[in-house]
Scaffold this motif. Structure first.
Motif, PDB file in Angstrom:
ATOM      1  N   UNK A  72      48.208  25.683  20.334  1.00 18.91           N
ATOM      2  CA  UNK A  72      47.463  26.694  21.088  1.00 18.91           C
ATOM      3  C   UNK A  72      48.427  27.767  21.593  1.00 18.91           C
ATOM      4  N   UNK A  73      47.952  28.989  21.616  1.00 19.96           N
ATOM      5  CA  UNK A  73      48.755  30.081  22.152  1.00 19.96           C
ATOM      6  C   UNK A  73      48.192  30.445  23.521  1.00 19.96           C
ATOM      7  N   UNK A  74      48.985  30.227  24.560  1.00 20.53           N
ATOM      8  CA  UNK A  74      48.576  30.632  25.904  1.00 20.53           C
ATOM      9  C   UNK A  74      48.788  32.134  26.010  1.00 20.53           C
ATOM     10  N   UNK A  75      47.753  32.848  26.403  1.00 20.49           N
ATOM     11  CA  UNK A  75      47.822  34.308  26.486  1.00 20.49           C
ATOM     12  C   UNK A  75      48.321  34.694  27.878  1.00 20.49           C
ATOM     13  N   UNK A  76      49.472  35.361  27.945  1.00 15.33           N
ATOM     14  CA  UNK A  76      50.013  35.729  29.258  1.00 15.33           C
ATOM     15  C   UNK A  76      49.235  36.889  29.884  1.00 15.33           C
ATOM     16  N   UNK A  77      49.346  36.979  31.198  1.00 14.53           N
ATOM     17  CA  UNK A  77      48.745  38.104  31.905  1.00 14.53           C
ATOM     18  C   UNK A  77      49.318  39.415  31.388  1.00 14.53           C
ATOM     19  N   UNK A  78      48.517  40.472  31.471  1.00 15.51           N
ATOM     20  CA  UNK A  78      48.932  41.832  31.124  1.00 15.51           C
ATOM     21  C   UNK A  78      49.418  41.930  29.678  1.00 15.51           C
ATOM     22  N   UNK A  79      48.725  41.239  28.769  1.00 16.49           N
ATOM     23  CA  UNK A  79      49.136  41.320  27.372  1.00 16.49           C
ATOM     24  C   UNK A  79      47.931  41.530  26.475  1.00 16.49           C
ATOM     25  N   UNK A  80      48.214  42.034  25.279  1.00 16.14           N
ATOM     26  CA  UNK A  80      47.180  42.225  24.263  1.00 16.14           C
ATOM     27  C   UNK A  80      47.147  40.994  23.365  1.00 16.14           C
ATOM     28  N   UNK A  81      45.971  40.721  22.794  1.00 17.49           N
ATOM     29  CA  UNK A  81      45.836  39.633  21.829  1.00 17.49           C
ATOM     30  C   UNK A  81      44.727  39.988  20.853  1.00 17.49           C
ATOM     31  N   UNK A  82      44.773  39.354  19.670  1.00 12.43           N
ATOM     32  CA  UNK A  82      43.731  39.557  18.665  1.00 12.43           C
ATOM     33  C   UNK A  82      42.823  38.346  18.629  1.00 12.43           C
ATOM     34  N   UNK A  86      39.845  41.760  16.334  1.00 18.87           N
ATOM     35  CA  UNK A  86      39.717  42.831  17.332  1.00 18.87           C
ATOM     36  C   UNK A  86      40.802  42.638  18.378  1.00 18.87           C
ATOM     37  N   UNK A  87      41.202  43.759  19.012  1.00 13.53           N
ATOM     38  CA  UNK A  87      42.257  43.708  20.021  1.00 13.53           C
ATOM     39  C   UNK A  87      41.629  43.721  21.416  1.00 13.53           C
ATOM     40  N   UNK A  88      42.120  42.815  22.248  1.00 12.97           N
ATOM     41  CA  UNK A  88      41.678  42.695  23.637  1.00 12.97           C
ATOM     42  C   UNK A  88      42.895  42.720  24.546  1.00 12.97           C
ATOM     43  N   UNK A  89      42.664  43.032  25.811  1.00 17.02           N
ATOM     44  CA  UNK A  89      43.696  42.941  26.838  1.00 17.02           C
ATOM     45  C   UNK A  89      43.285  41.878  27.841  1.00 17.02           C
ATOM     46  N   UNK A  90      44.258  41.118  28.297  1.00 16.31           N
ATOM     47  CA  UNK A  90      44.041  40.187  29.406  1.00 16.31           C
ATOM     48  C   UNK A  90      44.787  40.805  30.564  1.00 16.31           C
ATOM     49  N   UNK A  91      44.048  41.468  31.449  1.00 11.61           N
ATOM     50  CA  UNK A  91      44.722  42.304  32.445  1.00 11.61           C
ATOM     51  C   UNK A  91      44.195  42.081  33.849  1.00 11.61           C
ATOM     52  N   UNK A  92      45.004  42.529  34.780  1.00  7.01           N
ATOM     53  CA  UNK A  92      44.673  42.440  36.199  1.00  7.01           C
ATOM     54  C   UNK A  92      43.792  43.610  36.587  1.00  7.01           C
ATOM     55  N   UNK A  93      42.693  43.327  37.272  1.00  9.12           N
ATOM     56  CA  UNK A  93      41.806  44.363  37.783  1.00  9.12           C
ATOM     57  C   UNK A  93      42.157  44.569  39.253  1.00  9.12           C
ATOM     58  N   UNK A  94      42.737  45.725  39.565  1.00  6.33           N
ATOM     59  CA  UNK A  94      43.197  45.974  40.939  1.00  6.33           C
ATOM     60  C   UNK A  94      42.054  45.985  41.939  1.00  6.33           C
ATOM     61  N   UNK A  95      40.899  46.478  41.526  1.00  9.88           N
ATOM     62  CA  UNK A  95      39.765  46.582  42.450  1.00  9.88           C
ATOM     63  C   UNK A  95      39.258  45.197  42.868  1.00  9.88           C
ATOM     64  N   UNK A  96      39.127  44.292  41.898  1.00 11.01           N
ATOM     65  CA  UNK A  96      38.585  42.958  42.211  1.00 11.01           C
ATOM     66  C   UNK A  96      39.674  41.912  42.442  1.00 11.01           C
ATOM     67  N   UNK A  97      40.919  42.267  42.141  1.00 14.25           N
ATOM     68  CA  UNK A  97      42.064  41.349  42.241  1.00 14.25           C
ATOM     69  C   UNK A  97      41.873  40.109  41.350  1.00 14.25           C
ATOM     70  N   UNK A 114      52.671  45.830  18.968  1.00  8.26           N
ATOM     71  CA  UNK A 114      54.000  45.242  19.161  1.00  8.26           C
ATOM     72  C   UNK A 114      53.929  43.980  20.010  1.00  8.26           C
ATOM     73  N   UNK A 115      53.002  43.932  20.981  1.00  4.58           N
ATOM     74  CA  UNK A 115      52.835  42.712  21.777  1.00  4.58           C
ATOM     75  C   UNK A 115      52.257  41.587  20.934  1.00  4.58           C
ATOM     76  N   UNK A 116      51.324  41.934  20.061  1.00  5.35           N
ATOM     77  CA  UNK A 116      50.650  40.919  19.255  1.00  5.35           C
ATOM     78  C   UNK A 116      51.553  40.391  18.146  1.00  5.35           C
ATOM     79  N   UNK A 117      52.287  41.306  17.495  1.00  3.93           N
ATOM     80  CA  UNK A 117      53.194  40.939  16.402  1.00  3.93           C
ATOM     81  C   UNK A 117      54.593  41.494  16.716  1.00  3.93           C
TER      82      UNK A 117
END
Length: 194
Positions: A72-82, A86-97, A114-117
């Motif tokens: 399994x690949x653990x997806x780190x915070x603030x990174x892109x993944x496929x 399709x490309x997605x971001x796992x990111x911090x939402x400042x408004x909702x924290x 570059x983050x993905x590959x």
């Protein structure tokens, strides 16, 4: 885009609360991660210390036991993944924290491929059909490509040509004018007024 999954980390934490012994509830945020399995399933995992199993939330309000996180690949915070090409971001939402999964309609920066590959060098290319019409754009390396306008129909790389562009080059796609520039040393697609 519906992933049939909790899009917010806080919802996954709530889902997994009943599975965690009281003494670990305070550290629940450290026990839950977003992962891609070797079968390319996206889900949330809970590392359960009681019996050593991992619960994988494949669909909302359902879970499947995994024997281990091997492969399994653990997806780190603030990174892109496929996921599903399709490309997605796992990111911090400042408004909702909270941390959220965000679909990128336009993969505008070379930072994401570059983050993905990380072992590939990507260049910006126009994707043209056999009639020389622009049907999309892509970040292209020797081995891989990532479509930039992700809501456009998929294309077969064997039926198109990839035409590289240089910085400051301009083009028109779908009635909008675009050009290539740099930001913090990275290639970026930006829109110009018509």
């Amino acid at each position: 885009m519906d992933l049939n999954l909790f899009l917010k980390r806080s919802l996954a934490l709530e889902f997994f609360k009943p599975y965690v012994p009281k003494k670990y509830k305070a550290s629940l945020t450290n026990l839950v991660s977003l992962v891609l399995t070797p079968q390319n399933e996206l889900g949330w995992v809970l590392r359960n210390f009681n019996n050593g199993t991992i619960l994988f939330s494949k669909k909302r309000f359902q879970e499947t036991e995994l024997d281990s996180l091997t492969g399994c690949k653990i997806i780190p915070y603030e990174s892109a993944f496929m996921y599903n090409n399709k490309v997605f971001l796992y990111k911090h939402n400042r408004a909702t924290k909270d941390y959220t999964i965000v679909f990128l309609k336009i993969v505008a920066s070379e930072i994401y491929p570059e983050q993905i590959f990380p072992d590939e060098d990507f260049h910006f290319c126009l994707v043209k059909d056999k009639q020389n019409n622009i049907i999309n754009c892509a970040w292209k390396s020797h081995e891989k490509f990532i479509p930039i306008f992700q809501e456009e129909p998929n294309f077969n790389s064997k039926n198109v040509c990839f035409e590289p562009l240089q910085l400051d080059d301009e083009f028109i796609f779908q009635g909008r004018r675009w050009y290539l520039c740099t930001e913090k040393g990275k290639c970026l697609l930006a829109e110009l007024p018509l």
